[in-house]
Scaffold this motif. Structure first.
Motif, mmCIF file in Angstrom:
data_model
loop_
_atom_site.group_PDB
_atom_site.id
_atom_site.type_symbol
_atom_site.label_atom_id
_atom_site.label_comp_id
_atom_site.label_asym_id
_atom_site.label_seq_id
_atom_site.Cartn_x
_atom_site.Cartn_y
_atom_site.Cartn_z
ATOM 1 N N SER A 48 0.851 -1.188 0.000
ATOM 2 C CA SER A 48 0.000 0.000 0.000
ATOM 3 C C SER A 48 0.884 1.233 0.000
ATOM 4 C CB SER A 48 -0.886 0.009 1.244
ATOM 5 O OG SER A 48 -1.477 1.284 1.434
ATOM 6 N N GLN A 49 0.556 2.179 -0.865
ATOM 7 C CA GLN A 49 1.358 3.392 -0.919
ATOM 8 C C GLN A 49 1.065 4.333 0.245
ATOM 9 O OE1 GLN A 49 3.991 3.657 -3.303
ATOM 10 N NE2 GLN A 49 3.295 1.536 -3.111
ATOM 11 N N HIS A 50 -0.015 4.078 0.977
ATOM 12 C CA HIS A 50 -0.301 4.897 2.156
ATOM 13 C C HIS A 50 0.429 4.381 3.381
ATOM 14 C CE1 HIS A 50 -2.709 6.602 5.516
ATOM 15 N NE2 HIS A 50 -2.688 7.654 4.733
ATOM 16 N N GLN A 108 3.204 1.215 3.834
ATOM 17 C CA GLN A 108 3.874 0.128 3.131
ATOM 18 C C GLN A 108 4.129 -1.098 4.004
ATOM 19 O OE1 GLN A 108 7.203 1.636 0.855
ATOM 20 N NE2 GLN A 108 5.816 2.598 -0.608
ATOM 21 N N GLU A 166 -6.576 3.337 -4.017
ATOM 22 C CA GLU A 166 -5.383 3.100 -4.834
ATOM 23 C C GLU A 166 -5.688 2.120 -5.970
ATOM 24 O OE1 GLU A 166 -1.094 0.953 -4.034
ATOM 25 O OE2 GLU A 166 -1.853 2.337 -2.503
#
Length: 277
Positions: A20-22, A24, A112
């Motif tokens: 997850s880019q929010h 990681q 995302e």
């Protein structure tokens, strides 16, 4: 195959696990029908939340044919064990642990995926079994507006819609804890399935006084997962929330054993939504 085409091959079918880019520390994988492209009509999203065993890849693969036949994308989040302390297993089931809001992190992952894989971003379908079933019904309390349907599978510990009971036995203090007021009208608009195996009667994991996921009073909700889900069903119905209640013959505590019944529920919802468009 060109470099671009070979790279693209990993973004359809069964994908790798992505960070997850929010946050990681958290991951997700997908099953995307291989003919789905960024230029196509966005597809509905079905989220399958793992339980204590973190069998996210197994669920992704088990839902492959459903994704192809029903024209949807399958998302399987992975919330690793031991995030905050070695060996910790249960934190995601209760939405928040030491400041990490798993419900909000799932919404970040959904957004995302919507941006990167061309799915409908507003409302999605959510199923969880066992620990995933715990997460699913509590997520529904917090975010009914984001759900097109929820399937609650065999939760070992339930949270009743009851302000007189403390969290997590009930919803006492929910607004203070999560900054969200439970919207019963919105909950009544979410199609709900509850599903459990008829043979899901072992109690060693759910009758564990002194365990890290125990609260005195949970024993009053039933001594098996079948009984506890019946308690949750009765609680929902008392609040005016209709429930499809499925007891699957011959199935014990096995998430893959209830998949066909969950797929029947979601398949009907997807068909109804498609005909309404």
């Amino acid at each position: 195959m060109t470099d671009l085409a070979s790279e693209r091959a990993h973004f359809v079918g069964g994908t790798p696990f992505f960070a997850s880019q929010h946050d990681q520390r958290l991951f997700y994988a997908l099953y995307v029908p291989k003919d789905h492209t960024p230029a196509a009509e966005p597809l509905p999203l079905v989220v399958i939340q793992h339980g204590t065993g973190r069998s996210a890849e197994l669920y992704r693969d088990r839902w492959k044919e459903f994704a192809i036949e029903r024209r949807c994308v399958i998302l399987t989040p992975l919330f690793p064990a031991g995030l905050m302390e070695p060996g910790e297993l249960h934190s995601f089931k209760f939405l928040e642990y030491r400041g990490l809001r798993f419900d909000e992190e799932l919404l970040h992952i959904v957004d995302e995926v919507a941006a990167g894989f061309n799915v409908r971003p507003d409302r999605f379908y959510l199923h969880g079994f066992s620990g995933g079933g715990q997460f699913a019904h509590r997520f529904c309390y917090a975010h009914p507006d984001r759900l097109a349907g929820v399937s609650i599978g065999a939760p070992g510990r339930i949270t009743q819609l009851d302000e007189s009971l403390p969290w997590w036995l009930g919803t006492g203090g929910f607004e203070e804890r999560f900054g969200i007021r439970i919207d019963l009208d919105a909950l009544r608009r979410v199609p709900v399935q509850m599903v459990v195996g008829a043979e899901d009667t072992e109690s060693w994991e759910i009758m564990n006084p002194g365990g890290p996921n125990w609260m005195d009073g949970v024993e009053e909700t039933g001594d098996t997962r079948v009984a506890r889900l019946e308690t949750l069903r009765d609680n929902f119905v008392s609040q005016g929330i209709p429930v499809r209640f499925d007891v699957v013959p011959g199935v014990a505590h096995r998430g893959t054993g209830v998949v066909p019944v969950v797929q029947d529920f979601f398949g009907g919802l997807l068909a109804s939504a498609a005909s309404a468009r």
